[in-house]
Scaffold this active site. Structure first.
Site, mmCIF file in Angstrom:
data_model
loop_
_atom_site.group_PDB
_atom_site.id
_atom_site.type_symbol
_atom_site.label_atom_id
_atom_site.label_comp_id
_atom_site.label_asym_id
_atom_site.label_seq_id
_atom_site.Cartn_x
_atom_site.Cartn_y
_atom_site.Cartn_z
ATOM 1 N N GLU A 105 -4.711 101.787 -26.383
ATOM 2 C CA GLU A 105 -6.158 101.959 -26.334
ATOM 3 C C GLU A 105 -6.637 103.276 -25.737
ATOM 4 O O GLU A 105 -7.708 103.751 -26.084
ATOM 5 C CB GLU A 105 -6.776 100.803 -25.518
ATOM 6 C CG GLU A 105 -6.564 99.425 -26.122
ATOM 7 C CD GLU A 105 -7.308 99.255 -27.443
ATOM 8 O OE1 GLU A 105 -8.408 99.835 -27.590
ATOM 9 O OE2 GLU A 105 -6.787 98.566 -28.331
ATOM 10 N N SER A 491 -2.457 34.310 -15.036
ATOM 11 C CA SER A 491 -1.934 33.856 -13.743
ATOM 12 C C SER A 491 -1.867 34.950 -12.694
ATOM 13 O O SER A 491 -1.685 34.653 -11.512
ATOM 14 C CB SER A 491 -0.534 33.250 -13.936
ATOM 15 O OG SER A 491 -0.607 32.068 -14.701
#
Length: 893
Positions: A105, A491
């Site tokens: 860049e 249960s």
């Protein structure tokens, strides 16, 4: 001669003057041009300056950072947000990553003041020659200015603003800060913002782990993320990578050998998900919803971090247990057949994978990998009952007979066919199937379970959710069965009924009749005839025995005859159950209401912690983008010593306020007297002298001594209230005696009752209860010690029966055992101590009454009672009044 010489010199003098004039002219033009340029620059600056923001405002502009969710031990669970971004500092960037971006860049990044004149001249020449700017010539700083403050329009005014703003940025930030801002800000395609997120997306690696070739690829993406990213455009990405690598070589960042090695490195072109360290998608969804309620849409972009209460060890154990338990269950229910069959010549499948037609290869890719299963295609079924397969990634493998022989044909959820005798009865060439790895190596035939399961564990001391799995696979179903499913607990609800019975005055030795019962109730809409799962009746049974063996009929009678429905409901509501869990009829005794696994875990925590109500929570802390703590959980905590009036043990008096008289070298103070009364010896040399402390400092000094005295300093709230003033104390809802008796009975459930399979864990501190609802639609197991409560549920989402013999002890308990095996590995036993007020009495197994010294030994056992509830079974030696008369009645005659 002289005049001739003079004549000869005249032209030269004239030429010299002419050259000087040209030099002056050129200098004048240069100065004029410079002044014009300077004036132009100054004028341009003042033209655009009013619209330029302050460079420092970059620090104040928040980047969109996703919500990140962690376990309490720091493992990343999930990232939630449109943009994937992980911020890094300059020091976190490998040098070759910096070099790659500079090369790609802005080759003079570390030299120019924010604007590179060469790039500006290039842009001006393009403007003059074409009338437009086609290449920006922008430096990294200019790109940063544009992405933070400007648009991408290609105009000269925008370029001027960009240049001046870049210069301002360079004055406000160091080069290293600018580089860090740049690599964190930029878009890399595929929802990846910032180079660290890009490394995860494209390579599944941390930024520090990528190599030079991968760094060059990422740097090459920026000019056009949609065109140069390696997933969407691998060819263009490869060309762009080579350009960046050559630039790195030209600038001296890498040598020729490194260049060649990087160019030869294969270009990876597939997406990777978030690098999560712990799988807990159902918890992540719970957190996401809560954060959305609190912070709205900013949840996804403001950079919040949430620390959950999950323990990574327990969560991993829960994931493994649920997956294995459901896969084992589905094997018992029969093989439903292949996913599909490929209609192709078997000879083609005998060729290498790379030579297969594209449609055959695609057929393997049409199916995902739910629950960690792998897709495969059968290429041959052999006479030795093995099968050749090719996996989704093209690798060949072998299915042994022991990985196939389980596959009885599925008929319906109640029925399977006979066991296969050969692999040909199960598989055919071209079948697309699921397989799973097995512990002894190799693969086994598998299928996605139709049943679902949930597991949740909590810390009974404060309700923190330490693990939660809401189903087999979040990608298949996002319904959270751990917190959202309302199912019959069966249960597994009985311990709460027995706790209510104890509160109503019964004891574990109370005898209850286990015999047929018929109930006519308008709420039940028809006559209700509960039965035991065995189909048998057991007659008179003690309460302990009835719960250990999970007797339904005895439990119903215990509720209706010995406790009362209203009393039971009033007793159970503080456990955290809502109305749907507490039907006002006899079905309450058998868990006929509805509760989620999380509801059950919350309720069981009361038994585990000795009688206190705690509330489950999963978010421990919320941290804002600036590392500020926005929220911290303040749960109700079990704290017996926070209760004024609690009776402390003898050694709790020891270090409170004893002080030593330096003259007599004796210990004085009220606590010394109490210690002496309890036969506790105080060592004067370890205590503070009277002269060292003022009277007002005695209490403060005792608190400072706490760190040194450790476990021996354990004051309650009546002695040191300042220690507990900020503690949110959990409310006691049952007595410690009640909790202890229920705990002890459930330990026997594991020792010799319906939970006996859990004995394989080899622990003595576990209490638990199985549960199976009507028609075996739900299977449960809830178990705990003083450190951990865990509840498992298994069932179908459509509420159909699980199948024959699929009760809690066979279907849910093995999942709980697998979880506990891993979760409790290396953890010492921890169970509730017997509290004061409990006595142990020798009783008759048959009658539940205290046994005399001459009572038959085979009918004797020891039972725990509350001190004031030991049964009195004495028989008065008197003649019965068979006519039911009294002395007063006799006077009437």
């Amino acid at each position: 001669m002289t005049s001739a010489g003079s004549a000869d010199r005249k032209p030269g003098r004239k030429s010299g003057h002419s050259g000087l004039r040209w030099l002056v002219l050129l200098l004048g033009l240069a100065m004029t041009g410079s002044l014009a340029i300077a004036a132009g620059v100054i004028g341009a600056y003042y033209y655009v300056a009013p619209s330029l923001p302050k460079a420092e405002t970059i620090r104040e502009i928040p980047l969109q950072i996703p919500l990140r969710i962690f376990s309490r031990d720091g493992r990343l669970i999930e990232e939630v947000g449109e943009r994937r971004r992980m911020l890094v500092g300059y020091d976190d960037l490998p040098q070759y990553v910096v070099d790659a971006f500079v090369s790609a860049e802005d080759g003079r990044f570390f030299e120019h003041p924010g604007v590179d004149y060469q790039g500006i001249l290039r842009a001006l020449l393009q403007l003059v020659s074409t009338g437009e700017i086609r290449s920006g010539g922008s430096t990294i700083t200019q790109q940063l200015a544009r992405d933070y403050f400007l648009t991408r329009e290609q105009t000269f005014i925008r370029k001027l603003r960009e240049a001046f703003l870049a210069y301002k940025i360079e004055q406000a930030f160091s080069k290293e800060e600018i580089m860090a801002l740049f690599v964190n800000k930029m878009f890399f395609g595929q929802r990846a913002y910032g180079v660290a997120a890009a490394a995860q997306v494209y390579y599944g690696k941390n930024l520090q782990d990528i190599n030079i070739a991968e760094a060059a690829t990422l740097a090459g993406v920026l000019p056009a993320p949609s065109e140069y990213n390696p997933v969407r455009s691998p060819k263009e990405a490869g060309e762009r990578r080579d350009y960046v690598l050559h630039r790195m070589n030209d600038l001296g960042y890498i040598d020729d050998n490194q260049l060649a090695e990087a160019q030869n490195y294969p270009l990876e072109s597939k997406l990777h998900g978030t690098a999560t360290e712990l799988s807990a998608p159902y918890v992540a969804e719970m957190v996401r919803r809560e954060m959305l309620n609190r912070y709205g849409e900013s949840t996804y972009s403001a950079g919040y971090r949430v620390v959950t209460t999950l323990d990574s060890k327990l969560q991993s154990s829960a994931n493994y247990a649920i997956r294995n338990g459901l896969l084992e269950f589905t094997r018992r229910r029969g093989y439903r057949g292949p996913l599909a069959s490929v209609d192709t010549d078997p000879a083609i499948l005998g060729q290498p994978y790379g030579e297969w037609p594209e449609d055959v290869q695609q057929a393997l890719l049409d199916y995902g990998n739910p629950a960690g299963l792998n897709t495969a295609i059968v290429t041959a079924v052999n006479e030795d009952n093995t099968a050749n397969i090719v996996l989704r990634n093209g690798d060949p493998a072998l299915l042994p007979w022991h990985g196939i022989s389980w596959a009885k044909p599925f008929i319906d959820r109640e029925t399977t066919g006979p066991a296969p005798q050969s692999a040909h009865e199960v598989l055919a060439v071209g079948d697309i199937i699921y397989v799973m790895p097995i512990t002894i190596g190799g693969w086994a035939l598998a299928q996605v379970p139709e049943a679902q399961a949930a597991l949740v564990s909590v810390d009974p001391q404060d309700g923190a959710i330490t693990s939660l799995v809401g189903g087999l696979d979040f990608s298949l179903s996002k319904f959270n069965r751990a917190s959202q499913a309302a199912r019959q607990p069966g249960s597994s609800f009985k311990p709460f009924i027995y706790s209510a019975a104890l509160e109503a005055g019964n004891t574990l030795a109370t005898v209850v009749l286990d015999a047929p019962v018929v109930i006519n109730s308008s709420e039940l809409e028809q006559l209700w005839r509960p039965v035991n799962y065995s189909g048998r009746f057991y007659g008179e049974q003690r309460m302990r025995e009835a719960m250990v063996r999970s007797m339904n009929l005895a439990s119903v009678r215990l509720l209706l005859n010995n406790t009362g429905i209203r009393n039971a409901v009033n007793h159970l509501a503080p456990f955290g159950f809502n109305d749907s869990a507490l039907p006002r009829n006899g079905s309450l005794a058998l868990g006929g209401g509805n509760a989620s696994p999380l509801d059950m875990a919350q309720a069981y925590a009361t038994f585990a912690n000795g009688g206190y109500a705690v509330k489950p929570y999963v978010i421990d802390a919320i941290i804002g983008p600036d590392d500020e703590v926005l929220y911290r959980a303040e749960p109700f905590v079990v704290c017996p010593k926070c209760e004024p009036g609690e009776e402390p043990a003898a050694d709790e008096f020891l270090p409170k306020y004893p002080i030593r008289d330096p003259l007599s070298n004796t210990v004085t103070g009220v606590d010394a007297d109490i210690a002496a009364a309890n036969n506790v010896t105080l060592d004067p040399s370890d205590l503070t002298t009277v002269n060292e402390l003022s009277e007002a400092e005695v209490r403060t000094a005792s608190l400072e001594q706490m760190a040194e005295l450790g476990e021996t300093y354990q004051p309650d709230a009546s002695v040191a209230p300042e220690l507990f003033q900020n503690v949110k104390v959990a409310q006691r809802i049952i007595s410690p005696q009640n909790a202890f008796l229920i705990q002890d009975t459930m330990r026997e459930v594991i020792r010799r009752g319906t939970g006996v399979r859990a004995r394989v864990l080899g622990r003595s501190d576990l209490s638990g209860k199985t549960g199976t609802s009507n028609d075996r639609r739900d299977a449960w197991f809830a178990g705990f010690n003083s450190n951990l409560v865990a509840v498992v549920w298994v069932g179908y989402d459509d509420d159909l029966p699980l199948g024959p013999r699929e009760e809690g002890s066979r279907t849910a308990l093995p999942i709980w055992i697998e979880f506990a095996r891993r979760a409790l590995k290396g953890v010492p036993n921890n169970q509730m101590d017997m509290p004061p007020g409990i006595v142990t009495v020798r009783i008759s197994k048959t009658t539940g009454c205290p046994a005399s010294a001459t009572h038959p030994f085979e009918d004797v056992m020891f039972e725990h009672f509350r001190e004031d509830h030991v049964p009195d079974c004495r028989v008065e030696d008197s003649i019965p009044d068979i006519f039911n008369t009294s002395d007063e009645d006799q006077e009437l005659f």
